[in-house]
Scaffold this motif. Structure first.
Motif, short mmCIF file in Angstrom:
data_model
loop_
_atom_site.label_atom_id
_atom_site.label_comp_id
_atom_site.label_asym_id
_atom_site.label_seq_id
_atom_site.Cartn_x
_atom_site.Cartn_y
_atom_site.Cartn_z
N PHE A 322 -8.41 25.60 17.69
CA PHE A 322 -7.16 24.93 18.03
C PHE A 322 -6.21 25.91 18.70
N VAL A 323 -5.46 25.41 19.67
CA VAL A 323 -4.41 26.19 20.33
C VAL A 323 -3.11 25.39 20.21
N GLU A 324 -2.07 26.05 19.75
CA GLU A 324 -0.78 25.37 19.68
C GLU A 324 -0.08 25.47 21.02
N GLU A 325 0.37 24.34 21.49
CA GLU A 325 1.08 24.27 22.76
C GLU A 325 2.59 24.22 22.50
N PRO A 326 3.39 24.73 23.44
CA PRO A 326 4.85 24.63 23.27
C PRO A 326 5.27 23.17 23.13
N SER A 327 6.24 22.93 22.29
CA SER A 327 6.72 21.58 22.03
C SER A 327 8.21 21.63 21.77
N GLU A 328 8.76 20.49 21.43
CA GLU A 328 10.19 20.45 21.12
C GLU A 328 10.52 21.15 19.81
N GLY A 331 8.01 27.01 19.96
CA GLY A 331 7.92 27.64 21.27
C GLY A 331 7.50 29.09 21.17
N ASP A 332 7.35 29.70 22.33
CA ASP A 332 6.86 31.07 22.38
C ASP A 332 7.87 32.03 23.01
N GLU A 333 9.06 31.52 23.34
CA GLU A 333 10.06 32.39 23.93
C GLU A 333 10.65 33.29 22.85
N ALA A 334 10.94 34.52 23.22
CA ALA A 334 11.44 35.49 22.23
C ALA A 334 12.77 35.05 21.64
N ASP A 335 13.64 34.54 22.47
CA ASP A 335 15.00 34.23 22.01
C ASP A 335 15.22 32.73 21.98
N ASP A 336 14.43 32.04 21.18
CA ASP A 336 14.55 30.59 21.03
C ASP A 336 14.90 30.32 19.58
N ARG A 339 13.82 26.50 17.84
CA ARG A 339 12.46 26.09 17.51
C ARG A 339 11.76 27.16 16.68
N ALA A 340 10.73 26.72 15.98
CA ALA A 340 9.90 27.67 15.25
C ALA A 340 9.09 28.48 16.25
N ALA A 341 8.71 29.67 15.84
CA ALA A 341 7.90 30.53 16.70
C ALA A 341 6.43 30.18 16.54
N ASN A 379 16.09 36.95 14.66
CA ASN A 379 17.33 36.87 15.43
C ASN A 379 18.12 38.15 15.21
N GLU A 380 19.06 38.36 16.09
CA GLU A 380 19.95 39.51 16.00
C GLU A 380 21.36 39.04 16.33
N GLU A 381 22.32 39.53 15.58
CA GLU A 381 23.73 39.24 15.84
C GLU A 381 24.47 40.57 15.98
N LYS A 382 25.53 40.55 16.77
CA LYS A 382 26.34 41.76 16.94
C LYS A 382 27.79 41.36 17.11
N LYS A 383 28.65 42.03 16.36
CA LYS A 383 30.06 41.67 16.42
C LYS A 383 30.93 42.90 16.22
N LEU A 384 31.89 43.07 17.14
CA LEU A 384 32.93 44.08 16.95
C LEU A 384 33.92 43.54 15.92
N THR A 385 34.18 44.32 14.91
CA THR A 385 34.99 43.78 13.80
C THR A 385 36.42 44.29 13.77
#
Length: 744
Positions: A322-328, A331-336, A339-341, A379-385
Motif C-alpha cells: 500500500f502507498v498513502e497518497e496525499p489527501s485532505e 500530506g507530505d509537505e514539511a510545513d503543513d 494535516r497529519a504527516a 512544528n516550530e514557533e518563535k516569538k520576541l518577548t
C-alpha cells in the motif's frame, strides 16, 4: 467376449449406472456384477487393462454461483468433458489462486479389510437393493475422508495445512492405504497419474479402488477443498464396449478472491484530540502489485471510511504493498500544520513497509489486515518577548529575548505499523536527525554571544534539559548556532563526526554532521515529550550599528529526518529600533518666530515616560561586545546621556524603542532663557525619516534686560505712545542687531 456376455455387461452398466459427479462423491464400476450373475462362465483371456492413466481436472467456480451448481449437478462418465462444461465453471488457475496438490490413494486392501463379505465395492448384483448397498459403502468412505477435511477447515481461516496432515494420518481409510503419488496440478489445472493399477487377479474383486484426495489446498482461495473422489479402476467406457485408457475426474471447488483490510490511525500532538490515537477518515491509499517502488497499480485509489478502514478486494497470488497518497487529511509537505504527516513507511519507495504476499499456499484470510499510524506534524514557533509596542521595538545594545517552542514529533522514536499477513507489528528506527539552528538575517545588526545567550530549554512540566545529556550545542559562524537532540546511542563514528564539526565552528561542516547521522536517538527525557512542546528561552544582542526603521530578523530552523528524507521548516520574528531628530532655535522677535535663530550649545536630558528613567547614554558592555543603553533615576545624574545642539541647532536620539519620551533642557544656550517647561515627544515608525526634513523644534526665549529703577511708568507710557513705531520698525532693528552679533 461372446454376445451374451456383452449383452449382460452392457446391461450392468445401464442398470448399475457408473456415475461421476462434480458436486460430490464419485461412484464407479459394477462390472464385476456380471461375473456374479453368470457363475458358469469359464475364465478366459484378460480383457481389462492392468493399468490406466487417471487425469484429474481441477475446476473452480465463484461462490456467487454456488446455488447454480446445487441445482445443476454435472455428471460425467469418465471421458473428457472440458468442452461441455457450463460457463460458470473454469479450470483452476494455480498461478492466481494458489498451488493445489492431489494425492492418489490405493484403498483396495483397506476396503476389503473393512468390508470382509467379499463384495468390496463391485461384488454386487444389479438389483436395486445391492446398488443401494454399494452406494452406501462409497458414501461412507467418502464421508469419512471428508470428515478429516472438515476437522482441518473452517470458513474463517480456511484449511490448516498442519492439521490436515494430522487428520489424514488418522483417517481409517487413508492411514493404511497405499499412497500412489502426490502431484501438483499444472497451469491448466490438470494433473495425470500414469500407469495406475487397474485389473488385478490377485484382488478379491479383481479391481483396484482409489481415493483421489486434494491434500494441498491454498488457504483462503478455496472454500472448502473439493470432496474426495472414490472410484474403481479400470473404468468401462460409456458405450460398454471397452475400457478407458484414461479416466477423467472433475473435482471442483467454490473459490473466492481475497480482500485486505487496512486501518488508518492518526496520533495527533497533545494539543489536538488529547494526543490520542484515533481512526483517520478521508486518508487515501493506492494498492500496488510488485516490489516496493517498482509495482503496478491495482485498482483505483481507496479512501478510508469513518472507522479509518479501506478494503482492497479481488486479490490473487502476488506481492503487494500500500502507498498513502496525499489527501485532505494527510500530506507530505514539511510545513503543513493542518494535516497529519504521511508515514515514512507508506511511500512508493524501497522503504515501504506496508507489504504483504499471497503465495502459492494461500493465506489465512484473517491475516489479511493491517494498520498504519500517521502522526501530527512537528512544528516550530518563535516569538520576541521583550519588544516594545506593536512593532516589538528595542534599543540598540538591548538583549532581544526570544521564546521558541519545538514540537517533539509523536514518532520521534519510530513510526508504527502492523501487517498481520507477515506477522509484523513494528516501529521504524527512531529519528537520527532532529535539530534546530538559530541565526539572524544580518549578524551586523543582531548577533549571538554564546556567553550571553542564557539558553534554557524546558519541558511542559518545567523540567530543564541538560546540555550534554539532552542536547548538544554546536556554535557555528556568523551568529549561527545549533541545538542537536540526537545524543543517545550514537556510534563512535557519528559521535566523532559531531565533535569534529563542533570544534570547526564551520556552518557547512556542522550542517552536514547533524543531517548525516545514521545512528542515535533523542534522550529519554526528550522522547517522553513526544507530541508536546519544548520551550527555548534565549537572548540575542542588537548591535550598536543596528539601522533605524529596518526589520531586524532572527530565524530559527527545525530540521529532521523521519526515515523518508530530510525536511525542515523555518520560523522568524523581528524587532526594530527607531530615532527622532530635533532642532534648537530661538523663539524669534517677541516670541513670534520672526527672525528665529538656530541655537548651538543647548543641553537636554531625555526621560522614558513609561519607566520614569533618564537616558544616560550608550556605554560599552564588555560581555556583549556592544554599547548598550544606560538609565538613571534622576535627570541630575545624567552625564553621558546629555544631548547638545550643534551649530545648526540639531541634535538627535537614535537606536531607541517605540514610546513616549520627555525632553528637559538642563542648560540653555548663552543669552537665552532656560526652557520653563519640558517637551513631550514620541518615537516610533518613521519618526526618524519624518523629522530629518522636518525636525521637532525646541524653542528658547532670549533673555531680556531688566529696566532701571523708577522708569517703570515711563516705559509703560512710552510703550503706549510708540507702539506703532515699535511694531513697524522694531523688526528691522532686531534683525539688524542679530545679524551684527552673528557676524562678530
Amino acid at each position: 467376449m461372446n454376445n451374451s456376455m456383452k449383452k449382460g455387461f452392457r446391461k450392468s452398466l445401464a442398470t448399475g449406472g457408473v456415475v461421476l459427479s462434480l458436486c460430490g462423491t464419485a461412484l464407479v464400476g459394477v462390472q464385476a456384477a456380471v461375473m456374479i450373475q453368470h457363475p458358469s462362465i469359464v475364465k478366459a483371456d484378460q480383457v481389462a487393462p492392468s493399468s490406466t492413466n487417471i487425469t484429474v481436472h481441477k475446476m473452480m467456480y465463484d461462490t456467487k454461483d454456488a446455488k447454480f451448481f446445487e441445482q445443476n449437478k454435472i455428471k460425467n462418465d469418465g471421458t473428457d468433458k472440458s468442452k461441455e462444461l457450463p460457463d460458470q465453471i473454469t479450470h483452476y488457475n494455480p498461478n492466481t489462486m494458489g498451488k493445489v496438490e492431489f494425492t492418489l490413494y490405493d484403498i483396495t486392501d483397506v476396503v476389503n479389510e473393512k468390508f470382509n463379505d467379499g463384495k468390496g465395492l463391485t461384488g454386487w448384483t444389479t438389483s436395486a437393493a445391492d446398488q443401494q448397498a454399494m452406494n452406501g459403502r462409497v458414501k461412507y468412505i467418502s464421508e469419512s475422508i471428508q470428515k478429516s477435511f472438515n476437522n482441518a477447515f473452517d470458513a474463517t481461516h480456511g484449511v490448516d495445512p498442519a492439521k490436515l496432515t494430522q487428520e489424514m494420518s488418522k483417517n481409517e481409510y487413508l492411514a493404511k492405504a497405499q499412497k500412489v503419488a502426490t502431484k501438483a496440478i499444472n497451469s491448466s489445472g490438470d494433473v495425470t497419474f500414469e500407469n495406475v493399477k487397474a485389473y488385478d487377479a490377485s484382488k478379491p474383486q479383481k479391481y483396484h479402488y482409489y481415493a483421489a484426495v486434494e491434500t494441498k489446498t491454498p488457504r483462503g482461495f478455496v472454500t472448502p477443498p473439493s470432496e474426495p473422489i472414490i472410484f474403481v479402476n479400470p473404468y468401462t467406457n460409456p458405450d460398454g464396449t471397452g475400457f478407458l485408457s484414461t479416466t477423467h475426474l472433475y473435482p471442483k471447488n467454490k473459490t473466492q478472491k481475497l480482500n485486505f483490510d487496512l486501518t488508518k490511525y492518526v496520533l495527533w500532538n497533545a494539543d489536538k484530540e488529547g494526543g490520542k490515537k484515533v481512526p483517520l477518515a478521508g486518508a487515501k491509499f493506492q494498492l500496488y502489485r510488485g516490489e516496493p517502488g517498482k509495482g503496478e497499480k491495482v485498482g483505483g485509489v481507496l479512501t478510508t471510511d469513518s472507522k479509518g478502514k479501506v478494503t482492497a478486494t479481488n486479490l490473487i497470488m502476488g506481492k503487494y504493498y500500500f502507498v498513502e497518497e496525499p489527501s485532505e487529511v494527510a500530506g507530505d509537505e514539511a510545513d503543513d500544520q493542518a494535516r497529519a504527516a504521511i508515514s515514512p513507511i507508506a511511500k512508493n519507495d524501497v522503504r515501504n513497509k506496508l507489504t504483504f504476499e499471497i503465495g502459492e499456499d494461500g493465506i489465512d484470510p484473517t491475516k489479511l489486515q493491517g494498520s498504519l499510524v500517521n502522526y501530527g506534524p512537528t512544528n516550530e514557533e518563535k516569538k520576541l518577548t521583550n519588544g516594545i509596542g506593536p512593532n516589538q521595538s528595542l534599543h540598540r545594545g538591548d538583549f532581544a529575548h526570544f521564546n521558541s517552542k519545538t514540537v517533539i514529533p509523536q514518532n520521534i522514536m519510530g513510526s508504527a505499523w502492523q501487517i498481520d499477513a507477515t506477522g509484523t507489528k513494528s516501529m521504524t528506527e527512531p529519528y537520527h536527525t532532529f535539530f534546530t539552528h538559530d541565526e539572524p538575517d544580518d549578524p551586523k545588526e543582531l548577533k549571538d554571544v554564546p556567553a550571553e545567550r542564557h539558553l534554557v530549554i524546558k519541558t511542559p512540566d518545567g523540567k530543564v534539559l541538560e546540555e550534554g545529556k539532552d542536547y548538544q550545542i554546536l556554535n557555528g559562524s556568523d551568529s549561527r548556532w545549533y541545538v542537536n537532540y540526537i545524543v543517545k546511542g550514537l556510534s563512535e563514528a557519528d559521535a566523532k563526526t559531531l565533535q569534529d564539526a563542533a570544534n570547526s565552528h564551520d556552518n557547512k561542516k556542522i550542517e552536514a554532521a547533524v543531517k548525516g547521522l545514521t545512528t542515535g536517538s533523542v534522550s529519554d527525557l526528550v522522547a517522553a515529550q513526544a507530541g508536546k512542546k519544548l520551550t527555548y528561552d534565549y537572548d540575542e544582542v542588537l548591535t550598536d550599528d543596528t539601522p533605524l526603521d529596518k526589520r531586524i530578523v532572527n530565524n530559527i530552523t527545525l530540521g529532521w529526518n523521519d526515515g523518508s528524507g530530510y525536511k525542515e521548516i523555518h520560523r522568524h520574528d523581528d524587532t526594530v529600533t527607531y530615532g527622532v531628530n530635533f532642532v534648537k532655535e530661538s523663539s524669534g522677535f517677541m516670541g513670534w518666530g520672526i527672525a528665529k535663530q538656530k541655537l548651538e550649545g543647548a543641553q537636554f536630558a531625555v526621560q522614558d515616560l513609561k519607566t520614569g528613567k533618564w537616558f544616560n547614554g550608550f556605554k560599552e558592555n564588555g560581555k556583549k561586545g556592544e554599547k548598550d543603553i544606560d538609565w538613571v533615576d534622576n535627570y541630575s545624574d545624567v552625564k553621558a546621556g546629555i544631548l547638545t545642539s550643534d551649530k545648526e541647532g540639531k541634535f538627535a536620539l537614535q537606536g531607541f524603542s517605540e514610546g513616549d519620551y520627555k525632553l528637559r533642557e538642563v542648560k540653555a544656550p548663552k543669552g537665552y532663557q532656560l526652557m520653563n517647561e519640558t517637551v513631550n515627544f514620541k518615537i516610533g515608525p518613521h519618526t526618524n525619516d519624518q523629522t530629518l526634513s522636518n525636525p521637532i523644534e525646541i524653542k528658547n526665549d532670549e533673555k531680556t534686560s531688566m529696566p532701571f529703577t523708577g522708569s517703570q511708568g515711563l516705559l509703560q507710557l512710552g510703550g503706549i505712545l510708540v507702539a506703532v513705531v515699535v511694531v513697524g520698525g522694531g523688526t528691522y532693528i532686531y534683525v539688524s542687531q542679530k545679524k551684527k552679533k552673528a557676524d562678530k
